[in-house]
Design a protein around this motif. Structure first.
Motif, PDB file in Angstrom:
ATOM      1  N   SER A 131       2.305  28.653 -21.115  1.00 56.03           N
ATOM      2  CA  SER A 131       2.843  28.083 -19.869  1.00 56.03           C
ATOM      3  C   SER A 131       1.825  27.171 -19.215  1.00 56.03           C
ATOM      4  N   ASP A 188       2.127  23.132 -18.544  1.00 53.76           N
ATOM      5  CA  ASP A 188       1.911  22.511 -17.240  1.00 53.76           C
ATOM      6  C   ASP A 188       0.986  21.301 -17.327  1.00 53.76           C
ATOM      7  N   CYS A 189       0.169  21.236 -18.381  1.00 50.09           N
ATOM      8  CA  CYS A 189      -0.776  20.129 -18.529  1.00 50.09           C
ATOM      9  C   CYS A 189      -0.240  19.006 -19.411  1.00 50.09           C
ATOM     10  N   ASN A 216       0.962  16.441 -15.215  1.00 47.49           N
ATOM     11  CA  ASN A 216      -0.130  17.378 -14.979  1.00 47.49           C
ATOM     12  C   ASN A 216      -0.859  17.039 -13.682  1.00 47.49           C
ATOM     13  N   ARG A 263       0.973  18.038 -10.617  1.00 45.23           N
ATOM     14  CA  ARG A 263       0.889  19.471 -10.350  1.00 45.23           C
ATOM     15  C   ARG A 263      -0.495  19.852  -9.814  1.00 45.23           C
ATOM     16  N   PHE A 319      -3.070  27.957 -13.145  1.00 47.19           N
ATOM     17  CA  PHE A 319      -2.342  27.537 -14.334  1.00 47.19           C
ATOM     18  C   PHE A 319      -2.483  28.510 -15.496  1.00 47.19           C
ATOM     19  N   HIS A 327      -6.645  20.724 -20.477  1.00 45.16           N
ATOM     20  CA  HIS A 327      -6.219  22.022 -20.990  1.00 45.16           C
ATOM     21  C   HIS A 327      -6.880  22.342 -22.326  1.00 45.16           C
TER      22      HIS A 327
END
Length: 263
Positions: free
Chosen positions: A88, A92-93, A99, A102, A214, A238
């Motif tokens: 997850s 998100d990245c 990214n 966020r 994250f 990430h």
């Protein structure tokens, strides 16, 4: 010997062999992003160009950046099994511009104004700026300009900042700060002048907040620290490089082996 099957995605052969020597389970490795399939809530992986499925896979260690990895990462998140870092968080990245959108809600140092222009458009500005596009997070896909930018791809536009480029890497609770190096305005962890520097407490706290929000046990954030000392977040990585510096590599391999269940 454990009956678990653990997949390593994106790690170099040297790191794969190191982890194999430490863990008592079946290890399968993929240099490139594998094909992903979920059947009956179980994960199966196959090398590109084959339909030779490996699985079910019990755990995944993911440490690679691939051009078309978003569908595979999405599938890993849908599977929901143990993944280092969490699938997850990886999702998100991706993509890079999403990214940043966020991350801006989480980091203390993400107030730098950003602009955007779609593919096939022309962007005009009187401010020295940097255009960023693509998904690599590796110093590629960015160009400095003044005046107009003709966007071949969706592009993030941000003001060009003078200052010191630094990276703070988190591997679990271990934190490292690096001064990035370069021969021009582009700075990189791979340059010969890149080196460790004292850990800034404010940046360390910011990275820990990003890490926890994250669910990215392994990550790194890049900042430009302006001459007056103000940090400006550039991006959250990430998949930070963990092999350029032996000290970071050792900590990462220890952390990954312990997460897998090594000795």
């Amino acid at each position: 010997m454990s009956t678990e099957t653990v997949a390593l995605i994106g790690l170099d052969r040297e790191e794969v062999n190191d982890l194999k020597s430490r863990v008592a389970c079946r290890i399968v490795s993929f240099d490139m992003m594998p094909k992903v399939q979920i059947r009956d809530q179980r994960l199966y992986l196959a090398r590109f160009g084959t339909w030779d499925w490996t699985g079910p896979v019990d755990k995944v260690v993911f440490h690679g950046i691939f051009e078309n990895d978003l569908p595979g990462i999405t599938a890993l998140a849908l599977w929901g099994g143990p993944c280092l870092p969490s699938a997850s968080g990886l999702l998100d990245c991706r993509p890079r511009i999403a990214n940043l959108a966020r991350v801006r809600k989480v980091s203390r140092f993400a107030t730098l104004p950003r602009s955007y222009t779609d593919a096939g458009t022309t962007f005009s500005t009187d401010t020295r700026s940097v255009a960023k596009w693509g998904e690599w997070h590796c110093g590629e896909g960015k160009e400095r300009f003044a005046g107009t930018w003709n966007a071949g791809e969706p592009s993030l536009i941000e003001p060009f900042l003078e200052g010191e480029a630094v990276r703070v890497t988190a591997i679990g609770d271990a934190l490292f700060q690096l001064r990035l190096g370069g021969d021009d305005w582009k700075k990189s962890i791979h340059h010969a002048t890149a080196a460790f520097m004292p850990l800034n407490e404010a940046l360390a706290a910011d990275v820990c907040t990003l890490r926890d929000h994250f669910d990215l046990a392994v990550c790194a954030a890049d900042y430009i620290v302006s001459p007056d000392g103000t940090p400006n977040l550039l991006e959250l990585n990430h998949v930070p490089n963990v092999t350029q510096f032996p000290e970071i590599r050792a900590v990462y391999l220890d952390f990954a082996a312990h997460w897998i269940g090594g000795h």
